[in-house]
Design a protein around this motif. Structure first.
Motif, PDB file in Angstrom:
ATOM      1  N   LYS A 149      35.455  39.568  34.445  1.00  0.00           N
ATOM      2  CA  LYS A 149      34.215  38.811  34.280  1.00  0.00           C
ATOM      3  C   LYS A 149      34.467  37.349  34.654  1.00  0.00           C
ATOM      4  N   THR A 150      33.624  36.829  35.552  1.00  0.00           N
ATOM      5  CA  THR A 150      33.728  35.423  35.946  1.00  0.00           C
ATOM      6  C   THR A 150      33.204  34.540  34.815  1.00  0.00           C
ATOM      7  N   HIS A 161      32.061  30.777  33.814  1.00  0.00           N
ATOM      8  CA  HIS A 161      31.608  29.502  34.380  1.00  0.00           C
ATOM      9  C   HIS A 161      30.784  28.788  33.311  1.00  0.00           C
ATOM     10  N   TYR A 181      36.342  29.827  44.411  1.00  0.00           N
ATOM     11  CA  TYR A 181      37.225  30.166  43.286  1.00  0.00           C
ATOM     12  C   TYR A 181      36.360  30.362  42.048  1.00  0.00           C
ATOM     13  N   ALA A 182      36.975  30.841  40.978  1.00  0.00           N
ATOM     14  CA  ALA A 182      36.296  30.955  39.681  1.00  0.00           C
ATOM     15  C   ALA A 182      36.998  30.020  38.710  1.00  0.00           C
ATOM     16  N   ASN A 183      36.253  29.353  37.856  1.00  0.00           N
ATOM     17  CA  ASN A 183      36.880  28.512  36.833  1.00  0.00           C
ATOM     18  C   ASN A 183      37.681  29.357  35.859  1.00  0.00           C
ATOM     19  N   MET A 242      38.603  33.748  34.804  1.00  0.00           N
ATOM     20  CA  MET A 242      38.426  35.194  34.986  1.00  0.00           C
ATOM     21  C   MET A 242      38.899  35.870  33.707  1.00  0.00           C
ATOM     22  N   SER A 252      41.486  28.586  36.120  1.00  0.00           N
ATOM     23  CA  SER A 252      41.903  27.878  37.334  1.00  0.00           C
ATOM     24  C   SER A 252      42.369  26.480  36.997  1.00  0.00           C
TER      25      SER A 252
END
Length: 134
Positions: A4-5, A7, A17-19, A21, A31
Protein backbone atom coordinates in the motif's frame (compact mmCIF):
# COMPACT_ATOMS: atom_id res chain seq x y z
CA UNK A 1 -4.41 -4.50 -1.18
CA UNK A 2 -0.68 -4.67 -0.48
CA UNK A 3 1.79 -3.23 -0.86
CA UNK A 4 0.00 0.00 0.00
CA UNK A 5 1.37 3.40 -1.02
CA UNK A 6 1.53 5.82 1.92
CA UNK A 7 1.27 9.52 1.12
CA UNK A 8 0.46 12.01 3.90
CA UNK A 9 -2.62 14.11 3.25
CA UNK A 10 -1.88 17.54 1.80
CA UNK A 11 1.61 16.69 0.56
CA UNK A 12 2.65 17.59 -2.98
CA UNK A 13 2.73 14.52 -5.25
CA UNK A 14 5.74 12.24 -5.09
CA UNK A 15 6.93 11.95 -8.68
CA UNK A 16 8.61 8.68 -9.61
CA UNK A 17 8.67 7.28 -6.06
CA UNK A 18 6.45 6.67 -3.03
CA UNK A 19 7.00 8.40 0.30
CA UNK A 20 6.14 5.13 2.00
CA UNK A 21 5.26 1.56 1.10
CA UNK A 22 3.36 -0.49 3.69
CA UNK A 23 3.80 -4.23 3.28
CA UNK A 24 1.26 -6.85 4.26
CA UNK A 25 3.34 -7.89 7.29
CA UNK A 26 3.30 -4.30 8.65
CA UNK A 27 6.77 -3.28 7.48
CA UNK A 28 6.78 0.33 6.35
CA UNK A 29 9.59 1.40 4.04
CA UNK A 30 10.00 5.19 4.07
CA UNK A 31 11.78 6.91 1.20
CA UNK A 32 14.65 9.21 1.92
CA UNK A 33 13.21 12.44 3.30
CA UNK A 34 14.99 15.74 2.79
CA UNK A 35 14.61 19.17 4.32
CA UNK A 36 11.58 20.33 2.40
CA UNK A 37 8.03 20.79 3.55
CA UNK A 38 4.81 19.22 2.23
CA UNK A 39 4.85 21.65 -0.72
CA UNK A 40 8.46 20.72 -1.60
CA UNK A 41 9.90 24.02 -0.37
CA UNK A 42 13.21 23.80 1.46
CA UNK A 43 13.23 25.13 5.00
CA UNK A 44 15.67 27.97 5.61
CA UNK A 45 18.55 28.02 8.03
CA UNK A 46 20.88 25.24 6.97
CA UNK A 47 21.63 21.78 8.30
CA UNK A 48 19.73 21.72 11.61
CA UNK A 49 16.40 23.00 10.18
CA UNK A 50 16.71 20.58 7.25
CA UNK A 51 17.45 17.70 9.63
CA UNK A 52 14.43 18.61 11.74
CA UNK A 53 12.20 18.78 8.65
CA UNK A 54 13.45 15.42 7.33
CA UNK A 55 12.73 13.76 10.69
CA UNK A 56 9.32 15.45 10.87
CA UNK A 57 8.53 14.18 7.38
CA UNK A 58 9.40 10.63 8.44
CA UNK A 59 7.09 10.85 11.43
CA UNK A 60 4.29 12.20 9.20
CA UNK A 61 4.64 9.21 6.85
CA UNK A 62 4.53 6.85 9.85
CA UNK A 63 1.41 8.60 11.18
CA UNK A 64 -0.23 8.38 7.74
CA UNK A 65 0.32 4.61 7.87
CA UNK A 66 -1.33 4.40 11.31
CA UNK A 67 1.84 4.21 13.39
CA UNK A 68 3.80 6.27 15.88
CA UNK A 69 7.42 7.37 16.20
CA UNK A 70 8.15 4.37 18.45
CA UNK A 71 7.30 2.05 15.53
CA UNK A 72 10.43 3.24 13.68
CA UNK A 73 13.14 0.61 13.89
CA UNK A 74 15.83 1.94 11.56
CA UNK A 75 17.13 5.26 10.23
CA UNK A 76 19.79 5.74 7.56
CA UNK A 77 21.25 9.23 7.39
CA UNK A 78 23.02 10.62 4.33
CA UNK A 79 24.94 13.84 4.87
CA UNK A 80 27.30 15.95 2.77
CA UNK A 81 29.38 17.63 5.47
CA UNK A 82 30.91 15.43 8.18
CA UNK A 83 32.69 18.40 9.78
CA UNK A 84 29.44 20.33 10.23
CA UNK A 85 27.70 17.26 11.64
CA UNK A 86 30.46 16.68 14.21
CA UNK A 87 30.58 20.38 15.17
CA UNK A 88 26.83 20.48 15.85
CA UNK A 89 26.42 17.26 17.86
CA UNK A 90 24.74 18.94 20.85
CA UNK A 91 22.25 20.86 18.70
CA UNK A 92 21.59 17.75 16.61
CA UNK A 93 20.81 15.76 19.77
CA UNK A 94 18.41 18.39 21.10
CA UNK A 95 16.65 18.70 17.74
CA UNK A 96 16.43 14.93 17.32
CA UNK A 97 14.88 14.49 20.78
CA UNK A 98 12.36 17.27 20.13
CA UNK A 99 10.83 14.95 17.52
CA UNK A 100 11.78 11.38 18.49
CA UNK A 101 11.85 12.00 22.25
CA UNK A 102 13.89 9.18 23.87
CA UNK A 103 13.34 6.73 20.99
CA UNK A 104 16.62 5.68 19.38
CA UNK A 105 16.22 3.18 16.52
CA UNK A 106 19.13 1.43 14.84
CA UNK A 107 20.97 4.04 12.79
CA UNK A 108 23.60 4.29 10.11
CA UNK A 109 25.19 7.36 8.58
CA UNK A 110 26.91 7.78 5.26
CA UNK A 111 28.90 10.76 4.07
CA UNK A 112 28.09 11.40 0.42
CA UNK A 113 29.21 13.78 -2.30
CA UNK A 114 25.85 15.23 -3.35
CA UNK A 115 22.07 14.88 -3.64
CA UNK A 116 19.77 15.11 -6.65
CA UNK A 117 18.14 18.19 -5.09
CA UNK A 118 20.88 20.85 -5.03
CA UNK A 119 19.65 22.54 -1.84
CA UNK A 120 19.54 19.31 0.18
CA UNK A 121 22.09 18.99 2.98
CA UNK A 122 20.72 15.79 4.52
CA UNK A 123 18.49 12.87 3.57
CA UNK A 124 17.13 10.30 6.02
CA UNK A 125 15.33 7.09 5.14
CA UNK A 126 13.57 4.81 7.60
CA UNK A 127 11.93 1.48 8.22
CA UNK A 128 9.08 1.03 10.65
CA UNK A 129 6.80 -1.79 11.70
CA UNK A 130 3.13 -0.88 11.94
CA UNK A 131 1.21 -3.33 14.08
CA UNK A 132 -1.80 -4.70 12.26
CA UNK A 133 -5.13 -3.96 13.91
CA UNK A 134 -7.58 -6.80 14.46
Amino acid sequence: MYPKTIHPEGWAPALGYANGMLMEDGTLHISGQIGWDKEKRFVEGGFIPQMKQALTNIVEVVHAAGGDVTDIGRLTWFIKDKTEYLAKQHEIGKTYQSIFRKHFPAMSMLIIKDFVENEALIEIEATAYIRQKG
